[in-house]
Design a protein around this motif. Structure first.
Motif, PDB file in Angstrom:
ATOM      1  N   ASP A  54      -5.566 -12.791   2.770  1.00 11.06           N
ATOM      2  CA  ASP A  54      -4.663 -12.098   3.689  1.00 11.06           C
ATOM      3  C   ASP A  54      -3.538 -11.432   2.896  1.00 11.06           C
ATOM      4  OD1 ASP A  54      -6.070 -12.822   5.982  1.00 11.06           O
ATOM      5  OD2 ASP A  54      -4.992 -14.718   6.153  1.00 11.06           O
ATOM      6  N   ASP A  55      -3.119 -12.097   1.832  1.00  6.67           N
ATOM      7  CA  ASP A  55      -2.068 -11.572   0.961  1.00  6.67           C
ATOM      8  C   ASP A  55      -2.220 -12.275  -0.386  1.00  6.67           C
ATOM      9  OD1 ASP A  55       0.236 -10.921  -0.431  1.00  6.67           O
ATOM     10  OD2 ASP A  55       1.598 -11.436   1.199  1.00  6.67           O
ATOM     11  N   ILE A  56      -2.661 -11.529  -1.398  1.00 10.96           N
ATOM     12  CA  ILE A  56      -2.901 -12.139  -2.716  1.00 10.96           C
ATOM     13  C   ILE A  56      -1.611 -12.736  -3.279  1.00 10.96           C
ATOM     14  CG2 ILE A  56      -2.534 -10.062  -4.111  1.00 10.96           C
ATOM     15  CD1 ILE A  56      -5.261 -12.742  -4.663  1.00 10.96           C
ATOM     16  N   GLY A  57      -0.467 -12.211  -2.864  1.00  7.56           N
ATOM     17  CA  GLY A  57       0.811 -12.744  -3.314  1.00  7.56           C
ATOM     18  C   GLY A  57       1.067 -14.167  -2.856  1.00  7.56           C
ATOM     19  N   LYS A  58       0.398 -14.587  -1.790  1.00 12.17           N
ATOM     20  CA  LYS A  58       0.566 -15.947  -1.283  1.00 12.17           C
ATOM     21  C   LYS A  58      -0.481 -16.902  -1.841  1.00 12.17           C
ATOM     22  CE  LYS A  58       2.804 -14.473   2.967  1.00 12.17           C
ATOM     23  NZ  LYS A  58       2.688 -14.333   4.418  1.00 12.17           N
ATOM     24  N   ALA A  59      -1.464 -16.383  -2.577  1.00  6.41           N
ATOM     25  CA  ALA A  59      -2.478 -17.239  -3.199  1.00  6.41           C
ATOM     26  C   ALA A  59      -1.852 -17.968  -4.385  1.00  6.41           C
ATOM     27  CB  ALA A  59      -3.662 -16.398  -3.660  1.00  6.41           C
ATOM     28  N   SER A  60      -2.411 -19.104  -4.724  1.00  6.27           N
ATOM     29  CA  SER A  60      -1.892 -19.882  -5.852  1.00  6.27           C
ATOM     30  C   SER A  60      -1.848 -19.024  -7.108  1.00  6.27           C
ATOM     31  CB  SER A  60      -2.788 -21.092  -6.120  1.00  6.27           C
ATOM     32  OG  SER A  60      -2.889 -21.899  -4.989  1.00  6.27           O
ATOM     33  N   PRO A  61      -0.703 -19.015  -7.789  1.00  8.24           N
ATOM     34  CA  PRO A  61      -0.612 -18.210  -9.006  1.00  8.24           C
ATOM     35  C   PRO A  61      -1.432 -18.814 -10.143  1.00  8.24           C
ATOM     36  CG  PRO A  61       1.437 -19.391  -8.631  1.00  8.24           C
ATOM     37  CD  PRO A  61       0.545 -19.683  -7.453  1.00  8.24           C
ATOM     38  N   LEU A 116     -12.058  -4.711  -3.700  1.00  7.72           N
ATOM     39  CA  LEU A 116     -10.803  -5.133  -4.312  1.00  7.72           C
ATOM     40  C   LEU A 116      -9.615  -5.045  -3.352  1.00  7.72           C
ATOM     41  CD1 LEU A 116      -9.221  -6.146  -6.753  1.00  7.72           C
ATOM     42  CD2 LEU A 116      -8.944  -3.757  -7.452  1.00  7.72           C
ATOM     43  N   GLN A 117      -9.419  -3.905  -2.718  1.00  7.44           N
ATOM     44  CA  GLN A 117      -8.251  -3.771  -1.840  1.00  7.44           C
ATOM     45  C   GLN A 117      -8.291  -4.741  -0.665  1.00  7.44           C
ATOM     46  OE1 GLN A 117      -7.933   0.509  -1.224  1.00  7.44           O
ATOM     47  NE2 GLN A 117      -7.177   0.817  -3.304  1.00  7.44           N
ATOM     48  N   PRO A 118      -9.418  -4.900   0.030  1.00  3.78           N
ATOM     49  CA  PRO A 118      -9.442  -5.950   1.062  1.00  3.78           C
ATOM     50  C   PRO A 118      -9.276  -7.348   0.452  1.00  3.78           C
ATOM     51  CG  PRO A 118     -11.278  -4.433   1.365  1.00  3.78           C
ATOM     52  CD  PRO A 118     -10.639  -4.101   0.047  1.00  3.78           C
ATOM     53  N   GLY A 119      -9.815  -7.537  -0.759  1.00  7.08           N
ATOM     54  CA  GLY A 119      -9.662  -8.819  -1.439  1.00  7.08           C
ATOM     55  C   GLY A 119      -8.217  -9.156  -1.735  1.00  7.08           C
ATOM     56  N   LEU A 120      -7.415  -8.139  -2.021  1.00  3.48           N
ATOM     57  CA  LEU A 120      -5.994  -8.342  -2.285  1.00  3.48           C
ATOM     58  C   LEU A 120      -5.184  -8.492  -1.003  1.00  3.48           C
ATOM     59  CD1 LEU A 120      -5.474  -5.682  -5.103  1.00  3.48           C
ATOM     60  CD2 LEU A 120      -5.671  -8.163  -5.390  1.00  3.48           C
ATOM     61  N   GLY A 121      -5.820  -8.163   0.122  1.00  9.98           N
ATOM     62  CA  GLY A 121      -5.129  -8.288   1.407  1.00  9.98           C
ATOM     63  C   GLY A 121      -4.457  -7.006   1.861  1.00  9.98           C
ATOM     64  N   SER A 127      -5.730   0.349   3.975  1.00 13.26           N
ATOM     65  CA  SER A 127      -5.347   0.678   5.353  1.00 13.26           C
ATOM     66  C   SER A 127      -4.119  -0.074   5.860  1.00 13.26           C
ATOM     67  CB  SER A 127      -6.528   0.433   6.298  1.00 13.26           C
ATOM     68  OG  SER A 127      -6.915  -0.937   6.257  1.00 13.26           O
ATOM     69  N   LYS A 128      -3.756  -1.178   5.244  1.00  9.56           N
ATOM     70  CA  LYS A 128      -2.584  -1.940   5.690  1.00  9.56           C
ATOM     71  C   LYS A 128      -1.289  -1.459   5.038  1.00  9.56           C
ATOM     72  CE  LYS A 128      -5.066  -6.225   6.773  1.00  9.56           C
ATOM     73  NZ  LYS A 128      -5.160  -7.669   6.456  1.00  9.56           N
ATOM     74  N   LEU A 129      -1.406  -0.511   4.130  1.00 14.66           N
ATOM     75  CA  LEU A 129      -0.212  -0.006   3.459  1.00 14.66           C
ATOM     76  C   LEU A 129       0.368   1.174   4.228  1.00 14.66           C
ATOM     77  CD1 LEU A 129      -1.329  -0.099  -0.288  1.00 14.66           C
ATOM     78  CD2 LEU A 129      -0.006  -1.805   0.987  1.00 14.66           C
ATOM     79  N   PRO A 130       1.687   1.332   4.204  1.00 19.36           N
ATOM     80  CA  PRO A 130       2.304   2.454   4.916  1.00 19.36           C
ATOM     81  C   PRO A 130       1.957   3.810   4.296  1.00 19.36           C
ATOM     82  CG  PRO A 130       3.957   1.226   3.675  1.00 19.36           C
ATOM     83  CD  PRO A 130       2.673   0.450   3.589  1.00 19.36           C
ATOM     84  N   ASN A 131       1.600   3.820   3.026  1.00 20.23           N
ATOM     85  CA  ASN A 131       1.246   5.049   2.330  1.00 20.23           C
ATOM     86  C   ASN A 131      -0.244   5.094   1.983  1.00 20.23           C
ATOM     87  OD1 ASN A 131       1.368   2.970   0.446  1.00 20.23           O
ATOM     88  ND2 ASN A 131       2.190   4.265  -1.177  1.00 20.23           N
ATOM     89  N   ALA A 132      -1.072   4.628   2.896  1.00 18.35           N
ATOM     90  CA  ALA A 132      -2.508   4.481   2.641  1.00 18.35           C
ATOM     91  C   ALA A 132      -3.153   5.793   2.189  1.00 18.35           C
ATOM     92  CB  ALA A 132      -3.218   3.942   3.881  1.00 18.35           C
ATOM     93  N   ASN A 133      -2.828   6.902   2.819  1.00 16.85           N
ATOM     94  CA  ASN A 133      -3.448   8.171   2.424  1.00 16.85           C
ATOM     95  C   ASN A 133      -3.062   8.569   1.008  1.00 16.85           C
ATOM     96  OD1 ASN A 133      -5.000   8.587   4.718  1.00 16.85           O
ATOM     97  ND2 ASN A 133      -3.321   9.585   5.798  1.00 16.85           N
ATOM     98  N   THR A 134      -1.823   8.330   0.629  1.00 18.51           N
ATOM     99  CA  THR A 134      -1.397   8.617  -0.742  1.00 18.51           C
ATOM    100  C   THR A 134      -2.169   7.751  -1.727  1.00 18.51           C
ATOM    101  OG1 THR A 134       0.804   9.239   0.016  1.00 18.51           O
ATOM    102  CG2 THR A 134       0.588   8.648  -2.311  1.00 18.51           C
ATOM    103  N   VAL A 135      -2.318   6.472  -1.405  1.00 21.75           N
ATOM    104  CA  VAL A 135      -3.071   5.553  -2.270  1.00 21.75           C
ATOM    105  C   VAL A 135      -4.511   6.034  -2.404  1.00 21.75           C
ATOM    106  CG1 VAL A 135      -3.970   3.191  -2.483  1.00 21.75           C
ATOM    107  CG2 VAL A 135      -1.586   3.574  -1.807  1.00 21.75           C
TER     108      VAL A 135
END
Length: 158
Positions: A54-61, A116-121, A127-135
């Motif tokens: 859901d959010d790779i930042g919340k996964a165990s480092p 990768l992008q869905p894997g990172l959350g 699509s979950k980023l505010p600048n998805a088209n730029t990405v």
């Protein structure tokens, strides 16, 4: 064996060019630099069978996630180079053309968008980023630069 070594060489060359492109974007256009640490964390968690977060930042480092991210970045680039080499064969290396490299470059955007992008959350194709088209546009351009690196390195080693 020579074909595999050529694939490794073009994969490294293409990945280096892609990284140089990222520096140009960072220095010249103030784009943020790629952060390979989340990718390293994602690869680290694959060993447990966890592909999507859901959010790779919340996964165990993982203590060495930045290094693993860089290693993974180059390993994937090399893999793509080897795939191209096996697909096009020795004849292409004798007279490289851009089109096969570009087709592979664009096709490989799919790995980022759908794995990768869905894997990172961050969703399918960011699509979950505010600048998805730029990405998405930056992904397509970066993978075109990668294709130029495949092609250019093939020209250099022929």
């Amino acid at each position: 064996m020579e074909l595999l070594l050529k694939g490794v060489a073009i994969g490294i060359g293409a990945t280096v060019l892609m990284d140089l492109w990222a520096i140009v974007l960072w220095k010249g256009f103030r784009q943020s630099r790629p952060n390979w640490a989340p990718v390293g964390r994602w690869f680290w968690h694959l060993k447990n069978g966890t592909v999507f977060h859901d959010d790779i930042g919340k996964a165990s480092p993982y203590a060495n996630e930045l290094a693993l991210g860089w290693i993974s970045h180059y390993a994937v680039g090399i893999l793509y180079g080897v795939i191209l080499a096996l697909f096009v064969g020795d004849a292409w290396f004798a007279a490289p053309t851009f089109l096969p490299a570009w087709i592979l470059g664009i096709v490989t955007v799919g790995a980022g968008w759908f794995l990768l992008q869905p894997g990172l959350g961050i969703g399918v194709a960011a699509s979950k980023l505010p600048n998805a088209n730029t990405v998405r546009i930056l992904n397509l351009v970066a993978h075109t630069v990668f294709a130029l690196g495949l092609y250019g390195t093939a020209l250099l080693i022929r």
